[in-house]
Design an enzyme around this catalytic site. Structure first.
Site, PDB file in Angstrom:
ATOM      1  N   GLN A  57      -3.781  -1.157   9.984  1.00  0.00           N
ATOM      2  CA  GLN A  57      -4.290  -3.541   9.378  1.00  0.00           C
ATOM      3  C   GLN A  57      -4.639  -4.052  10.102  1.00  0.00           C
ATOM      4  O   GLN A  57      -4.323  -4.016  11.344  1.00  0.00           O
ATOM      5  CB  GLN A  57      -2.421  -3.331   9.083  1.00  0.00           C
ATOM      6  CG  GLN A  57      -1.933  -4.682   8.438  1.00  0.00           C
ATOM      7  CD  GLN A  57      -3.014  -4.792   6.986  1.00  0.00           C
ATOM      8  OE1 GLN A  57      -2.574  -3.884   5.925  1.00  0.00           O
ATOM      9  NE2 GLN A  57      -3.356  -6.218   6.492  1.00  0.00           N
ATOM     10  N   ASP A  69     -10.230   3.687   4.670  1.00  0.00           N
ATOM     11  CA  ASP A  69     -11.200   2.255   5.104  1.00  0.00           C
ATOM     12  C   ASP A  69     -12.128   1.718   5.092  1.00  0.00           C
ATOM     13  O   ASP A  69     -12.160   0.875   4.598  1.00  0.00           O
ATOM     14  CB  ASP A  69      -9.738   1.146   6.112  1.00  0.00           C
ATOM     15  CG  ASP A  69      -9.281  -0.185   4.807  1.00  0.00           C
ATOM     16  OD1 ASP A  69      -9.830  -0.274   3.108  1.00  0.00           O
ATOM     17  OD2 ASP A  69      -8.530  -0.662   6.336  1.00  0.00           O
ATOM     18  N   LYS A 105       1.006  -1.112  -0.370  1.00  0.00           N
ATOM     19  CA  LYS A 105       0.013  -0.423   0.091  1.00  0.00           C
ATOM     20  C   LYS A 105       0.708   1.163  -0.056  1.00  0.00           C
ATOM     21  O   LYS A 105       0.566   1.911  -0.399  1.00  0.00           O
ATOM     22  CB  LYS A 105      -0.914   0.110   0.768  1.00  0.00           C
ATOM     23  CG  LYS A 105      -2.128  -0.555   0.857  1.00  0.00           C
ATOM     24  CD  LYS A 105      -2.982  -1.516   2.496  1.00  0.00           C
ATOM     25  CE  LYS A 105      -3.706  -2.552   1.895  1.00  0.00           C
ATOM     26  NZ  LYS A 105      -4.287  -3.391   3.480  1.00  0.00           N
TER      27      LYS A 105
END
Length: 288
Positions: free
Chosen positions: A98, A121, A54
């Site tokens: 994450q 996200d 990413k």
């Protein structure tokens, strides 16, 4: 193989290129560079690889990145404090935690520490509610990427019966909400659903997001179904038995190369959007 592959790689690359163009325009006009902060707890090799991927994609798109790596023994309170700090940092526009996080951490409490305006996200309850009600906000990236892929391949959603296998708050549940908003008829199922195969066999579109390798078999599917495999298991294996399903489906996503690239592309796109929104709300004086 009778099914046509739904490849996400090229579409994702196009999305990243356009996000990069928007990032450059914002920087040229305001001096603001969109910035994505990634937070990794522990040293899980797979998670570390995802974060590096990413960050590399961000760099190629002209999006700044900030990496926060915390030890595996980090507590919920310590992680929440770090996420609050990033939420209050004006130079950070998007935050990615994450996941999964280590077992001792309350993952939901950590997600909720992310400011909604930086939840690129799409993991907070605020983000889910906004998405479900069709209000402004950021969609969960994998479900949002799935919708983009379906649209790119001209899959008719209105009136279609979509069966979602999985009920994760950041994958299965939001995928169903986005399909519902597109006028599909949605059935939520999961690994404990009774007579699951019979329900799946009624679907025009199947979204497999259960987290079990080769869980969905070919004889579960009706001919011509569209199969979206949102799973990723050890050995580059999805949640759908690819060889069997490919003989029945009309369209199917491969693993890897299907849904995965779309997730990252939407993450970067929404980071740029967050920076644009923040700059409009709080203009920056640029010295000539």
């Amino acid at each position: 193989m009778s099914a046509k592959l739904m490849i996400g790689t090229d579409l994702a690359a196009e999305m990243v290129t356009k996000a990069g163009e928007r990032a450059k325009k914002l920087y040229d006009e305001t001096g603001v560079q969109p910035c994505l902060a990634t937070v990794l707890v522990g040293d899980d090799p797979a998670s570390a690889t995802y974060v590096r991927m990413k960050q590399n994609r961000s760099k190629k798109a002209g999006i700044g990145s900030r990496s926060v790596v915390l030890p595996a023994e980090t507590t919920t309170e310590e992680l929440v404090a770090e996420l609050h700090k990033l939420s209050n940092d004006p130079e950070v526009h998007g935050i990615l935690l994450q996941h999964p996080v280590p077992a001792q951490i309350d993952e939901r409490a950590a997600f909720e520490a992310i400011a909604p305006a930086k939840d690129v996200d799409g993991v907070t309850m605020h983000g889910f509610a906004a998405m479900a009600f069709g209000e402004p906000g950021f969609v969960s990236c994998t479900p949002g990427g799935i919708l983009r892929l379906l649209q790119a391949y001209d899959v008719p959603l209105e009136g279609a019966h979509a069966v979602v296998i999985g009920r994760s708050p950041i994958l299965g549940k939001p995928a169903g909400m986005l399909l519902l908003a597109s006028n599909a008829t949605v059935t939520y199922t999961h690994s404990k659903t009774r007579d699951l195969a019979s329900i799946v066999r009624t679907a025009d579109i199947v979204v497999a997001a259960v987290g079990r390798a080769n869980f969905v078999r070919g004889d579960w599917l009706k001919p011509g179904v569209v199969v979206i495999d949102a799973g990723y298991n050890e050995g580059n294996v999805g949640d759908v038995h690819f060889e069997e399903a490919s003989q029945v489906a009309s369209l199917i996503t491969p693993v890897p190369g299907g849904v995965g690239p779309m997730t990252i592309a939407l993450l970067l796109e929404q980071t740029v959007e967050a920076a644009e929104s923040e700059t409009v709300a709080h203009p920056v004086d640029v010295l000539s």
